[in-house]
Design a protein around this motif. Structure first.
Motif, PDB file in Angstrom:
ATOM      1  N   GLN A  57       0.875  -1.108   0.044  1.00  0.00           N
ATOM      2  CA  GLN A  57      -0.012   0.027   0.110  1.00  0.00           C
ATOM      3  C   GLN A  57       0.840   1.213   0.085  1.00  0.00           C
ATOM      4  O   GLN A  57       0.304   2.263  -0.672  1.00  0.00           O
ATOM      5  N   ARG A  58       1.953   1.259   0.764  1.00  0.00           N
ATOM      6  CA  ARG A  58       2.908   2.432   0.845  1.00  0.00           C
ATOM      7  C   ARG A  58       3.601   2.580  -0.574  1.00  0.00           C
ATOM      8  O   ARG A  58       3.675   3.682  -1.126  1.00  0.00           O
ATOM      9  N   MET A  93      -1.222   9.759   4.250  1.00  0.00           N
ATOM     10  CA  MET A  93      -1.399   8.152   4.228  1.00  0.00           C
ATOM     11  C   MET A  93      -0.166   7.398   4.515  1.00  0.00           C
ATOM     12  O   MET A  93       0.004   6.735   5.301  1.00  0.00           O
ATOM     13  N   GLN A 139       1.596   7.213  -6.474  1.00  0.00           N
ATOM     14  CA  GLN A 139       0.345   8.059  -6.864  1.00  0.00           C
ATOM     15  C   GLN A 139       0.783   9.462  -6.470  1.00  0.00           C
ATOM     16  O   GLN A 139       0.388  10.287  -7.031  1.00  0.00           O
ATOM     17  N   ARG A 140       1.505   9.635  -5.313  1.00  0.00           N
ATOM     18  CA  ARG A 140       1.831  10.769  -5.014  1.00  0.00           C
ATOM     19  C   ARG A 140       2.807  11.502  -6.166  1.00  0.00           C
ATOM     20  O   ARG A 140       2.693  12.704  -6.041  1.00  0.00           O
ATOM     21  N   LEU A 148      -2.074  12.125   0.192  1.00  0.00           N
ATOM     22  CA  LEU A 148      -1.399  10.749   0.116  1.00  0.00           C
ATOM     23  C   LEU A 148      -0.132  10.813   0.970  1.00  0.00           C
ATOM     24  O   LEU A 148       0.243   9.816   1.759  1.00  0.00           O
ATOM     25  N   CYS A 183       0.699   4.242  -2.668  1.00  0.00           N
ATOM     26  CA  CYS A 183       0.795   5.458  -2.384  1.00  0.00           C
ATOM     27  C   CYS A 183       2.010   6.433  -2.858  1.00  0.00           C
ATOM     28  O   CYS A 183       1.725   7.586  -3.229  1.00  0.00           O
TER      29      CYS A 183
END
Length: 104
Positions: free
Chosen positions: A23-24, A57, A30-31, A54, A27
């Protein structure tokens, strides 16, 4: 990982570590894409907000990974109760149980 992890088994902690790391990675990617959108001549406020969200998160995921290493993952940081694995499946970086989240 600490041998004193009583909130969950070592295999569960490993499974959640893998989930959090994946998940990291997602993220971070995406960031980076959102930051690239922000770098245009006319910055996109939606992309800026997405980038900030993000980043938060990623910080929550890092904190969850630190709790795994510290042996406290799966325990509510508010009351100390075990967080149900069903909640962690949906929100693996959750730091509080539902009751403490609702009370906040």
């Amino acid at each position: 990982m600490s041998a004193s992890t009583d909130a969950m088994t070592a295999s569960s902690a490993d499974r959640f570590r893998s989930l959090l790391e994946a998940q990291r990675t997602d993220c971070v990617q995406q960031r980076e894409e959102a930051l690239a959108e922000c770098a245009t001549s006319v910055p996109d406020p939606v992309a800026q907000r997405r980038s900030a969200d993000l980043q938060l998160m990623i910080e929550e995921i890092d904190a969850a990974l630190a709790r795994i290493e510290g042996g406290t993952y799966g325990r509510c940081t508010g009351c100390g109760a075990a967080i149900p694995e069903e909640r962690l499946e949906l929100r693996p970086f959750a730091r509080t149980c539902v009751a403490c989240t609702a009370a906040a």
